[in-house]
Design an enzyme around this catalytic site. Sequence first.
Site, PDB file in Angstrom:
ATOM      1  N   TYR A 152       0.846  -1.189   0.000  1.00 28.23           N
ATOM      2  CA  TYR A 152       0.000   0.000   0.000  1.00 28.23           C
ATOM      3  C   TYR A 152       0.881   1.238   0.000  1.00 28.23           C
ATOM      4  O   TYR A 152       2.038   1.215   0.436  1.00 28.23           O
ATOM      5  CB  TYR A 152      -0.967   0.004   1.178  1.00 28.23           C
ATOM      6  N   PHE A 244      -2.634   0.761  12.948  1.00 22.62           N
ATOM      7  CA  PHE A 244      -2.637  -0.541  12.283  1.00 22.62           C
ATOM      8  C   PHE A 244      -1.229  -0.948  11.853  1.00 22.62           C
ATOM      9  O   PHE A 244      -0.792  -2.083  12.096  1.00 22.62           O
ATOM     10  CB  PHE A 244      -3.566  -0.475  11.066  1.00 22.62           C
ATOM     11  N   ASP A 245      -0.498  -0.026  11.223  1.00 24.22           N
ATOM     12  CA  ASP A 245       0.858  -0.330  10.742  1.00 24.22           C
ATOM     13  C   ASP A 245       1.766  -0.766  11.881  1.00 24.22           C
ATOM     14  O   ASP A 245       2.474  -1.774  11.798  1.00 24.22           O
ATOM     15  CB  ASP A 245       1.474   0.906  10.079  1.00 24.22           C
ATOM     16  N   THR A 246       1.755   0.045  12.951  1.00 25.02           N
ATOM     17  CA  THR A 246       2.638  -0.243  14.077  1.00 25.02           C
ATOM     18  C   THR A 246       2.323  -1.592  14.694  1.00 25.02           C
ATOM     19  O   THR A 246       3.216  -2.391  14.987  1.00 25.02           O
ATOM     20  CB  THR A 246       2.509   0.865  15.141  1.00 25.02           C
TER      21      THR A 246
END
Length: 454
Positions: A152, A244-246
Site C-alpha cells: 500500500y 494498524f501499521d505499528t
Amino acid sequence: MTKALRSAPPDFEGFADFKDLERGLPVERKPGKPLPAARLPVDRLPVDHLPVRVPLPADHTEPVLDVVVPVFNEETDLEPSVRRLHAHLRETFPYPFRITVADNASTDATPRIAARLAADLPEATWIRLDEKGRGRALRTAWSGSKAPVLAYLDVDLSTELNALLPLVAPLISGHSDIAIGSRLARGSRVTRGPRREIISRCYNVLLRSTLAVGFSDAQCGFKAVRRDVAERLLPLVEDSGWFFDTELLVIAERAGLRIHEVPVDWVDDPDSRVDLVSTAVADLRGIARIGRALARGTLPTARLGRASEGGPPASPTAQLLRFGAVGAVSTIGYVLLYTVLRPVTGPQAANAWALLVCAVANTAANRRLTFGLRGRGGALRHQAKGLAVFGLGLALTSGSLAALHRWTHGPGRTTEITALVTANLAATLLRFLLLRTWVFTAAAQGDDTGAEQR
C-alpha cells in the site's frame, strides 16, 4: 476480480467468524462481512510455522503485486496519482500487477473517480467501505486479494515511486516477509516541516523505549507484505486506524519474521488532513494495549514464525563445537575486561563485572549460534536463566580466587589469571550442560525455532 463497485471482499478462509472459531466450528467464506477486530484465541491459530520462504516463479499470469491506495475524500489527488502509479508500474515492474483503490466512506466525488479509473485502466479495481479507517481499508483490501505480494502507499505519493520495486523485490525473491519504507534510514531524503519531523522522531523513540522495536519508521505510508504472512498477522491486529501499521510490525517482529527496510525519498504533503493530536492519543493507547499483551504473553507470536531455514545442527557434538567457539571468544573478552578493571576495582569486583558482561553476551551468542533460536520470543527468560548459571560460574571463579589468595601470599597477576582461566574452564563445562538441559530446552526450542531474525 471485477472492476465494478463491490462490497467488502470475503475474509480469509478459516478466519471469517470469530465466534465460530472460538467454538471450533468450520467457517465458510462470507462476502460483505469484514474481518473481526477481536484477536483470535491462541488455541485457534494454526499450529504449524509458516513454510520456508521461496522465490516466486517468473511465469505468473495473475497479478503478483496488489498495490492498495486507501482514500477518503481525495477527489483532487486520486486520478492523477493513480494514473501516475499505473504508468510507473507499466514501465518498471516486470510482473503482472493490480492497483486497488480502497474508498473509506468518502462523501465527495472520490467513488465516481475510482469507478472511472477502474473502467479505464485494465489493472485497476476499487472497493467501497462504509466506515473510515486506514487499517480497516487495508485489512479489507488485502484479505480479498489473491496476489502473493500485497502493498500500500498513500494517495499523495509523498514517497518517490522509484522505491516501489526495491520495496517489493525482497518479498518476491523470498528474502523477507515484510518490507517498509523508512524516512529515518541512512540514505533517505526527506523534506518536511520541523513539527512533523519532531513528532515522527519522538514517536519512533517512544516505540523503541517502550516496545523495544528494531524497525526505524512505523508510520511511513509505504509498506508491503507477503500474502501468507498477512493471512497469519491480520486476524491478530485489532486497530483499524493509523496504529494498524505499528501493531502489524510489532507482532511480526516479535514473531521473528524478517522485516526489510528501504530508504525512501519523501516529500511532506502540505495539504495533509491527519489530525495529529487525536492520532497521537490513539497511538499512545495502542502502544499501551500492545505492551500489556506482550507483558501478559497473550500474543501467540511463537506460532507465527517460519520453519527452520538451515539453522545449526541439533546434535550434541555440533552444539559442543559451536559452544566451544563462543566460549573461546568469551574467555578472551573476559581476560581483557579483567585486566582492564583489576587495577581500578580490585580482583573480586573485576572478576564479577567481567564475568557478568561476558555472561550476557555469551548467552545471546549461544542462543542463536549454538541452539539455533532466533527472534525475541523467550529471550528475556533465557537471559534470566543464563544469569542464574552465571551465578554458579561466579561462585566457582570467586572461590578459586579467594583460595589462591589464602594459600599463596601475594600471587602474581599471571598466577591469578591462570587460576581464573582454569576455574572458568570448569564453569564452562557446567554452563554447557545447564544451557542444554535447562536454559535452552527442547520445549523452548519448539517455541522459538523458526522465528527468524529481522
